[in-house]
Design an enzyme around this catalytic site. Structure first.
Site, PDB file in Angstrom:
ATOM      1  N   ASP A   1      -5.271 -13.856 -21.238  1.00  0.00           N
ATOM      2  CA  ASP A   1      -6.589 -14.140 -21.811  1.00  0.00           C
ATOM      3  C   ASP A   1      -6.858 -13.213 -23.002  1.00  0.00           C
ATOM      4  O   ASP A   1      -7.864 -13.357 -23.700  1.00  0.00           O
ATOM      5  CB  ASP A   1      -7.700 -14.075 -20.751  1.00  0.00           C
ATOM      6  CG  ASP A   1      -7.817 -12.717 -20.092  1.00  0.00           C
ATOM      7  OD1 ASP A   1      -7.005 -11.814 -20.401  1.00  0.00           O
ATOM      8  OD2 ASP A   1      -8.734 -12.548 -19.243  1.00  0.00           O
ATOM      9  N   SER A   2      -5.905 -12.298 -23.279  1.00  0.00           N
ATOM     10  CA  SER A   2      -5.959 -11.507 -24.512  1.00  0.00           C
ATOM     11  C   SER A   2      -5.857 -12.419 -25.735  1.00  0.00           C
ATOM     12  O   SER A   2      -6.084 -11.963 -26.853  1.00  0.00           O
ATOM     13  CB  SER A   2      -4.838 -10.462 -24.530  1.00  0.00           C
ATOM     14  OG  SER A   2      -3.581 -11.064 -24.266  1.00  0.00           O
TER      15      SER A   2
ATOM     16  N   ASP B   1      -2.943 -16.949 -17.359  1.00  0.00           N
ATOM     17  CA  ASP B   1      -4.020 -16.032 -16.954  1.00  0.00           C
ATOM     18  C   ASP B   1      -5.257 -16.830 -16.576  1.00  0.00           C
ATOM     19  O   ASP B   1      -5.687 -17.710 -17.332  1.00  0.00           O
ATOM     20  CB  ASP B   1      -4.359 -15.123 -18.143  1.00  0.00           C
ATOM     21  CG  ASP B   1      -4.536 -13.678 -17.743  1.00  0.00           C
ATOM     22  OD1 ASP B   1      -4.488 -13.368 -16.544  1.00  0.00           O
ATOM     23  OD2 ASP B   1      -4.703 -12.849 -18.674  1.00  0.00           O
TER      24      ASP B   1
ATOM     25  N   LYS C   1      -2.240 -15.616 -12.943  1.00  0.00           N
ATOM     26  CA  LYS C   1      -2.594 -14.204 -12.725  1.00  0.00           C
ATOM     27  C   LYS C   1      -4.106 -14.081 -12.565  1.00  0.00           C
ATOM     28  O   LYS C   1      -4.858 -14.725 -13.306  1.00  0.00           O
ATOM     29  CB  LYS C   1      -2.110 -13.341 -13.888  1.00  0.00           C
ATOM     30  CG  LYS C   1      -2.527 -11.866 -13.769  1.00  0.00           C
ATOM     31  CD  LYS C   1      -1.800 -10.979 -14.751  1.00  0.00           C
ATOM     32  CE  LYS C   1      -2.381 -10.975 -16.133  1.00  0.00           C
ATOM     33  NZ  LYS C   1      -3.787 -10.540 -16.225  1.00  0.00           N
TER      34      LYS C   1
ATOM     35  N   GLU D   1      -7.277 -11.091 -11.888  1.00  0.00           N
ATOM     36  CA  GLU D   1      -7.637  -9.674 -11.846  1.00  0.00           C
ATOM     37  C   GLU D   1      -8.403  -9.358 -10.573  1.00  0.00           C
ATOM     38  O   GLU D   1      -9.179 -10.199 -10.090  1.00  0.00           O
ATOM     39  CB  GLU D   1      -8.503  -9.318 -13.067  1.00  0.00           C
ATOM     40  CG  GLU D   1      -7.765  -9.467 -14.393  1.00  0.00           C
ATOM     41  CD  GLU D   1      -8.616  -9.071 -15.592  1.00  0.00           C
ATOM     42  OE1 GLU D   1      -9.777  -8.616 -15.409  1.00  0.00           O
ATOM     43  OE2 GLU D   1      -8.122  -9.221 -16.719  1.00  0.00           O
TER      44      GLU D   1
ATOM     45  N   GLU E   1      -2.611  -1.844 -14.887  1.00  0.00           N
ATOM     46  CA  GLU E   1      -3.019  -1.543 -16.269  1.00  0.00           C
ATOM     47  C   GLU E   1      -3.900  -0.302 -16.301  1.00  0.00           C
ATOM     48  O   GLU E   1      -4.845  -0.166 -15.494  1.00  0.00           O
ATOM     49  CB  GLU E   1      -3.787  -2.745 -16.863  1.00  0.00           C
ATOM     50  CG  GLU E   1      -4.273  -2.468 -18.282  1.00  0.00           C
ATOM     51  CD  GLU E   1      -4.764  -3.699 -19.033  1.00  0.00           C
ATOM     52  OE1 GLU E   1      -4.679  -4.820 -18.474  1.00  0.00           O
ATOM     53  OE2 GLU E   1      -5.224  -3.538 -20.170  1.00  0.00           O
TER      54      GLU E   1
HETATM   55  O1  KIV Z   1      -4.278 -10.836 -21.079  1.00  0.00           O
HETATM   56  C1  KIV Z   1      -3.359 -10.025 -21.169  1.00  0.00           C
HETATM   57  O2  KIV Z   1      -2.700  -9.872 -22.208  1.00  0.00           O
HETATM   58  C2  KIV Z   1      -3.061  -9.224 -19.988  1.00  0.00           C
HETATM   59  C3  KIV Z   1      -2.019  -8.145 -20.130  1.00  0.00           C
HETATM   60  C4  KIV Z   1      -2.560  -7.034 -20.921  1.00  0.00           C
HETATM   61  C5  KIV Z   1      -1.491  -7.718 -18.823  1.00  0.00           C
HETATM   62  O3  KIV Z   1      -3.633  -9.417 -18.980  1.00  0.00           O
END
Ligand code: KIV
Length: 302
Positions: free
Chosen positions: A51-52, A90, A120, A122, A189
């Site tokens: 989600d970055s 994500d 993924k 969190e 992280e």
């Molecule tokens: O969204 C992302 O890029 C991440 C990584 C930093 C692990 O969750």
């Protein structure tokens, strides 16, 4: 298209889990087909459609801005590159916070419409009902503990987590709970290296670190950070840049513009030409006094 004889065996979540304590896992983010191709050619085990994408591609200030639809859009673009790496989609903020049913529906979209092989999420014990529901739907899940960017407001900013003994102990307990639930790996992280080491030693699934020291079973960084493709924003201390692609791109485009100005672009080789006979007819057509001759020439064409 020719078969690629160098193609690696496609990576799966169980294959990632089996790497615990073995060859270090190589994970990097990608957000579209070209970045996925590059990551896969470089030998990534896991491509995270993070989600970055909100920050590094879409220009937002945090990751809270992206929806499931946006994540599906980018995950599908990565999947079209057909990487051998495992694609992890994500789950964005609020897509797994309200109910197990909504969570499964959203995770299902990342798999069915996006082509992800895993998702993924969190968070630790607080998210266990949702994580269990995803796993019960036969979707492999990766955990993410420590500095979890979707919690930026409740953490009071992007701060290293687990610095106090009690907080570190809670983090280790979260990792064990995620392992017991059945996740296949956990991203750690922004935690002190000793905490990452304890978690790595305590659980039987791989840990993948980002700002978590050297003891994890693998490492992950953001594509644009590693390659210097970012827009020049602040880089955390755990980032190592291996190239300056944004600078290279600016230099390339500056050269293009200079060649436009000088007339050096396009060259003869970069130009299409008409067959000479058609060109002669065209010249006559565009000259009204030669229209009759042009008609004649066209009539007598072989
Ligand atoms: O969204 C992302 O890029 C991440 C990584 C930093 C692990 O969750």
């Amino acid at each position: 298209m020719m078969a690629d004889s160098n193609r690696r065996k496609p990576m799966t979540a169980p294959m990632v889990a089996a790497r615990k304590g073995g060859q270090k896992l190589r994970m990097i983010t990608a957000y579209d087909a070209p970045t996925a191709h590059i990551a896969d050619r470089a030998g990534a085990d896991i491509i995270l459609v993070g989600d970055s994408v909100a920050n590094v591609v879409l220009g937002h200030d945090d990751t809270l801005a992206v929806s499931v639809e946006v994540m599906v859009h980018h995950t599908a673009a990565v999947a079209r590159a057909k990487p051998s790496a495992l694609i992890v989609g994500d789950m964005p903020w609020l897509s797994y916070h309200t109910s197990p049913q909504d969570t499964v529906a959203n995770a299902g979209m990342l798999v069915r419409d996006g082509g992800a092989g895993a998702v993924k999420l969190e968070g630790g014990r607080k998210r266990l009902p949702m994580i269990t529901a995803v796993l019960d739907a036969e979707i492999p899940a990766m955990g993410h503990l420590g500095l979890t960017p979707q919690s930026v407001h409740s953490m009071g900013g992007y701060r290293v987590q687990g610095k106090e003994a009690q907080a570190a102990y809670e983090l280790i307990s979260d990792a064990k709970a995620l392992e017991d639930a059945g996740v296949f790996a956990i991203v750690l992280e922004g935690v002190p290296d000793v905490v990452a080491q304890l978690v790595t030693d305590e659980i039987t699934i791989p840990t993948i670190g980002i700002g978590a020291g050297t003891h994890c079973d693998g490492q992950v960084l953001v594509f644009h950070d590693v390659t210097g493709l970012g827009a020049g924003e602040y880089l955390p201390k755990f980032v190592r840049q291996y190239a300056q692609l944004a600078d290279d791109a600016v230099a390339a485009i500056e050269s293009f513009f200079a060649d436009i100005e000088s007339g050096a672009f396009p060259s003869e080789e970069e130009t299409y030409h008409m067959p000479a006979e058609s060109e002669a007819i065209l010249h006559k057509l565009s000259n009204p006094s030669d229209h009759f001759l042009a008609d004649e020439a066209m009539e007598h064409r072989p």
